[in-house]
Design an enzyme around this catalytic site. Structure first.
Site, PDB file in Angstrom:
ATOM      1  N   ASP A 168     -12.900  -1.815  -7.033  1.00 26.95           N
ATOM      2  CA  ASP A 168     -11.491  -1.900  -6.631  1.00 26.95           C
ATOM      3  C   ASP A 168     -11.319  -1.398  -5.197  1.00 26.95           C
ATOM      4  O   ASP A 168     -12.269  -1.354  -4.398  1.00 26.95           O
ATOM      5  CB  ASP A 168     -10.638  -1.118  -7.655  1.00 26.95           C
ATOM      6  CG  ASP A 168      -9.243  -1.688  -7.825  1.00 26.95           C
ATOM      7  OD1 ASP A 168      -8.395  -1.422  -6.960  1.00 26.95           O
ATOM      8  OD2 ASP A 168      -9.002  -2.402  -8.811  1.00 26.95           O
ATOM      9  N   ARG A 189       4.142   1.423   1.010  1.00 29.66           N
ATOM     10  CA  ARG A 189       2.802   1.959   0.748  1.00 29.66           C
ATOM     11  C   ARG A 189       2.019   2.100   2.063  1.00 29.66           C
ATOM     12  O   ARG A 189       0.848   1.743   2.164  1.00 29.66           O
ATOM     13  CB  ARG A 189       2.031   1.080  -0.232  1.00 29.66           C
ATOM     14  CG  ARG A 189       0.993   1.854  -1.043  1.00 29.66           C
ATOM     15  CD  ARG A 189      -0.045   0.977  -1.706  1.00 29.66           C
ATOM     16  NE  ARG A 189      -0.856   1.755  -2.622  1.00 29.66           N
ATOM     17  CZ  ARG A 189      -2.046   1.389  -3.062  1.00 29.66           C
ATOM     18  NH1 ARG A 189      -2.571   0.239  -2.694  1.00 29.66           N
ATOM     19  NH2 ARG A 189      -2.722   2.142  -3.885  1.00 29.66           N
ATOM     20  N   ASP A 241      -4.880  -8.414  -4.487  1.00 29.88           N
ATOM     21  CA  ASP A 241      -3.758  -7.499  -4.703  1.00 29.88           C
ATOM     22  C   ASP A 241      -2.685  -7.701  -3.631  1.00 29.88           C
ATOM     23  O   ASP A 241      -2.930  -8.302  -2.566  1.00 29.88           O
ATOM     24  CB  ASP A 241      -4.296  -6.063  -4.666  1.00 29.88           C
ATOM     25  CG  ASP A 241      -3.467  -5.095  -5.496  1.00 29.88           C
ATOM     26  OD1 ASP A 241      -2.339  -5.441  -5.883  1.00 29.88           O
ATOM     27  OD2 ASP A 241      -3.959  -3.971  -5.735  1.00 29.88           O
ATOM     28  N   ASP A 265       0.257  -2.058 -14.004  1.00 29.99           N
ATOM     29  CA  ASP A 265      -0.469  -0.828 -13.687  1.00 29.99           C
ATOM     30  C   ASP A 265      -0.310   0.186 -14.810  1.00 29.99           C
ATOM     31  O   ASP A 265      -0.967   1.226 -14.809  1.00 29.99           O
ATOM     32  CB  ASP A 265       0.060  -0.217 -12.377  1.00 29.99           C
ATOM     33  CG  ASP A 265      -0.685  -0.758 -11.171  1.00 29.99           C
ATOM     34  OD1 ASP A 265      -1.679  -1.484 -11.364  1.00 29.99           O
ATOM     35  OD2 ASP A 265      -0.274  -0.458 -10.029  1.00 29.99           O
TER      36      ASP A 265
HETATM   37  C1  DGJ Z   1      -2.501  -1.782  -7.336  1.00 32.95           C
HETATM   38  C2  DGJ Z   1      -3.225  -2.403  -8.482  1.00 32.95           C
HETATM   39  O1  DGJ Z   1      -2.322  -2.822  -9.454  1.00 32.95           O
HETATM   40  C3  DGJ Z   1      -4.225  -1.412  -9.050  1.00 32.95           C
HETATM   41  O2  DGJ Z   1      -4.865  -1.945 -10.167  1.00 32.95           O
HETATM   42  C4  DGJ Z   1      -5.206  -1.053  -7.981  1.00 32.95           C
HETATM   43  O3  DGJ Z   1      -5.975  -2.181  -7.630  1.00 32.95           O
HETATM   44  C5  DGJ Z   1      -4.489  -0.491  -6.766  1.00 32.95           C
HETATM   45  N1  DGJ Z   1      -3.466  -1.384  -6.314  1.00 32.95           N
HETATM   46  C6  DGJ Z   1      -5.449  -0.239  -5.641  1.00 32.95           C
HETATM   47  O4  DGJ Z   1      -4.821   0.132  -4.489  1.00 32.95           O
END
Ligand code: DGJ
Length: 730
Positions: A368, A445, A480, A550
């Protein structure tokens, strides 16, 4: 032929075994809507719609004045603007003279086998011409020199119509498109309540029912993404409809940007439903002879409840939306390091996780966020897609090789649409992000959004990504996107085109993902946006699965997965078992319950494998083997929701094999109660006469559907679950 035009009655009838969609040309001019619902075999003997003399203050078109016909009370297919219909409009155009009045008149039609794709936009597709029939109806306003083509497709064996609209400026001067929705659907009465899926980050797709009353019910996204707050889905159903009984309509938008959905009940209780690009922040310059194509919308109808509706969406998306090469391809069980390591990892740590994952039967290792630039937290490096050699001194290609040598596939996280102010890319190109010149730009963010309306910026990101993808053997990409857009402006466009930026951004995104997914057809792309911030049908056209939320807490996930399954089948929803206390809600739930919730969808692991007890490792190993054995059923079986977690302390759902010889039922008890009533689960979708083995009993499909099973008594605490396998006795 499932689309016919009755010349004598000037009526279009689109039909298949399950649905009819009927329109009529009124007085050779106006295209009126007559019906959408269960198949009506013969519509030629039908009553005229009683629309006259209901509208004392509603103007009548000049040439129809004596007839009493008013556009304000007519059920229309795609209503005009400022010409006597005071309900919400489907589109709006400003002409060079500053006015907007537009009345669309019928010109003609074309019917053809199959379905054409929409250039630059995701849309449902067919693989043979027999699978669908398409209709284009041409409407024009000759005075305004504008043409509007209404596009319809009916699928051979699904109760589904798709619609979109193409505008053409036939004149010699530029006109401004201020609003261009993809569809209108007028109902003669106010019969339905609205079903919507509002949510928030980590709390996506909560099912909400709203009674419609006079006035306009609407919800939308202005975030530059389809959003978690309001998903572009609108269900319409009578109050009596349940999961397995009653009528239901579903309207779902194949688009990932700003949208607006609405249902307006007028003075006569007629109901106008609309879906399309949000007019907020939308203003499109349509040059002479230019065209503008709206995104596509799916309209589905069901006679047998919400499960029936969902099954149509599931089948449509599996067969006609996701990339064809993944349609029948089983998805690997993955492990993801995010909740275990976050940004804090190095190669040995990752390989240790990979070794443990391999031992328990995992098939894909996903690295990730945090492997690139100098990304130790979320303050930097987006845009610098080169390996962070401090963490991975041997490079990402070496890591991928090591992972492959262990017999695992390798997946990698990217967030290609973003740029961190602390990045090399930003040093080189400080004006590449979406912003308004000389105006402060908000951070989300700690990052900005790249201006993907600009081809050269997309190309630069494409070049960075292809460099890695050409060198590193990558099987899976998690794509993402972790903030919404604000101060929407592109320094590359003139003032009069700034209203195009939000939509151009989405077109740019589609262009980039289309290029990448075409160039690397074997890579499985997973769509993610801080969970499900852009889990929509538009992205699903390129990326066959999405990170569902999440929030990995088992209890919260029951609702999230239940709501998401309204349109998306479980294989499209990534669900991973994670550690407790849960990182999002702090809840402690049993390991097995977490497993059962995660195995109810496209299963993966987000556990710190080193910290698990031997018993949990043992159970996990057995259950991964079990999941693989049942993968065909769990990933491609027919999915039925049985008990709603939105309605009480239980949740249940079921997967049934196409042969109906096999099923798996998942049952969950959320909170336990003393002296609790019994709760039966009626198991649908089986063959009534067939005898099935259920545990140590043999029961018929008929009995299971009508009497059901009592499963709650044996569960003696909170957060417990049960998996029941059902097999035909041969
Ligand atoms: C948001 C995603 O939903 C998470 O699973 C993870 O990949 C984070 N971003 C990483 O910054």
């Amino acid at each position: 032929m499932p689309i016919v035009f009755d010349q004598a009655q000037q009526r279009f009838h689109l039909f298949n075994q399950r649905i009819s969609y009927v329109m009529r040309v009124y007085e050779k001019q106006y295209l009126l809507h007559e019906y959408f619902g269960s198949r009506i075999n013969d519509f030629t003997a039908s009553q005229p719609f009683p629309q006259v003399a209901r509208s004392s203050f509603s103007p009548n078109p000049a040439d129809l004045n004596e007839t009493g016909f008013s556009l304000n009370t007519a059920l229309q297919e795609y209503p005009g603007v400022d010409t006597g219909d005071y309900r919400d409009t489907a589109f709006a155009i400003t002409y060079p003279d500053g006015t907007s009045a537009t009345a669309l008149k019928y010109q003609g039609y074309e019917i053809k086998a199959g379905k054409s794709q929409l250039s630059g936009l995701p849309a449902t597709y067919v693989t043979t011409e027999q699978q669908a029939t398409s209709l284009v109806i041409h409407l024009t306003d000759q005075i305004r020199q504008v043409q509007v083509d209404l596009k319809y497709t009916i699928f051979e064996d699904l109760p589904v119509i798709t619609r979109s609209v193409e505008f053409k400026n036939l004149g010699t001067q530029t006109i401004t498109l201020d609003k261009a929705l993809s569809m209108t659907l007028d109902f003669p009465e106010n019969r339905y309540q609205a079903l919507t899926l509002p949510g928030e980050w980590a709390s996506e797709r909560q099912m909400q029912y709203t009674s419609l009353q006079r006035g306009c019910f609407s919800f939308d996204s202005k975030r530059g993404a389809s959003s978690v707050e309001y998903h572009p889905f609108l269900g319409l159903l009578p109050k009596t409809t349940t999961e397995n009984h009653g009528e239901a309509y579903g309207v779902h938008f194949i688009y990932s940007g700003n949208f607006r959905a609405s249902a307006e009940v007028d003075a006569f209780e007629q109901t106008r439903v609309m879906m399309g690009i949000n007019p907020y922040n939308f203003r499109w310059q349509l040059a002479a002879q230019a065209t503008f194509q709206t995104p596509e919308v799916v309209l589905a109808h069901a006679d047998d409840g919400l499960n029936d509706l969902s099954n149509s969406f599931h089948q449509l998306y599996r067969e006609h939306l996701v990339p064809a090469q993944f349609k029948d391809q089983e998805r690997p069980v993955l492990v993801n390091n995010w909740e275990t390591t976050a940004f804090n990892f190095d190669e040995p740590k990752l390989l240790e996780l990979a070794d443990q994952a391999k031992k328990i039967g995992v098939e894909l290792f996903v690295l990730d966020d945090g492997w690139f630039g100098q990304r130790d937290d979320d303050h930097s490096s987006l845009g610098d897609w080169q390996t962070d050699v401090r963490k991975l001194p041997n490079g990402i290609a070496h890591l991928a090789k090591e992972i492959h040598q262990r017999g695992l596939q390798f997946g990698l996280w990217f967030e290609p649409e973003m740029i961190s102010p602390r990045s090399r890319l930003f040093e080189q190109h400080p004006d590449w992000y979406l912003h308004v010149a000389d105006y402060p730009a908000s951070l989300g963010r700690n990052q900005y959004v790249l201006d993907f309306s600009r081809a050269e910026i997309r190309e630069a990101i494409f070049a960075q990504l292809t460099k890695i993808l050409d060198e590193v053997p990558i099987d899976f990409i998690k794509w993402d996107m972790n903030r919404n857009i604000s101060e929407v402006g592109s320094i590359a466009l003139p003032p009069e085109q700034q209203g195009e930026v939000s939509h151009r951004y989405i077109l740019g995104l589609y262009d980039l993902v289309a290029k990448l997914t075409n160039r690397y057809p074997k890579i499985l792309f997973e769509n993610c946006s801080g969970g499900a911030g852009r889990f929509d049908a538009g992205m699903s056209y390129y990326m066959p699965q999405s990170w569902t939320s999440d929030d990995t807490d088992a209890v919260e996930r029951m609702k999230i997965q239940y709501g998401t399954s309204l349109m998306f089948s479980p294989i499209m929803m990534d669900a991973q078992i994670s550690d407790v206390p849960n990182q999002q809600v702090g809840r402690l739930t049993p390991f097995k319950t977490r497993l059962d919730v995660a195995q109810s969808a496209n299963f993966g692991v987000m556990l710190d494998l080193q910290e698990q007890t031997p018993e949990n490792i043992q159970l996990l190993t057995e259950r991964i083997a079990w999941y693989k054995e049942h993968r065909q059923l769990l990933q491609f079986g027919r999915f039925y929701r049985l008990l709603s977690p939105f309605k009480g302390d239980y949740a249940a759902w079921e997967f049934v094999a196409p042969s109906q010889d096999e099923a798996v039922l998942f049952f969950f008890q959320i909170l336990n109660h003393a002296s609790k009533p019994m709760k039966s689960v009626k198991i649908v979708g089986l063959k009534p006469e067939q005898l099935y083995q259920v545990g140590d009993q043999q029961l018929t499909g008929d009995y299971l559907a009508k009497f059901g099973l009592y499963l709650n008594m044996a569960l003696e605490s909170d957060f417990l679950s049960k998996v029941v396998e059902i097999k035909a006795v041969k």
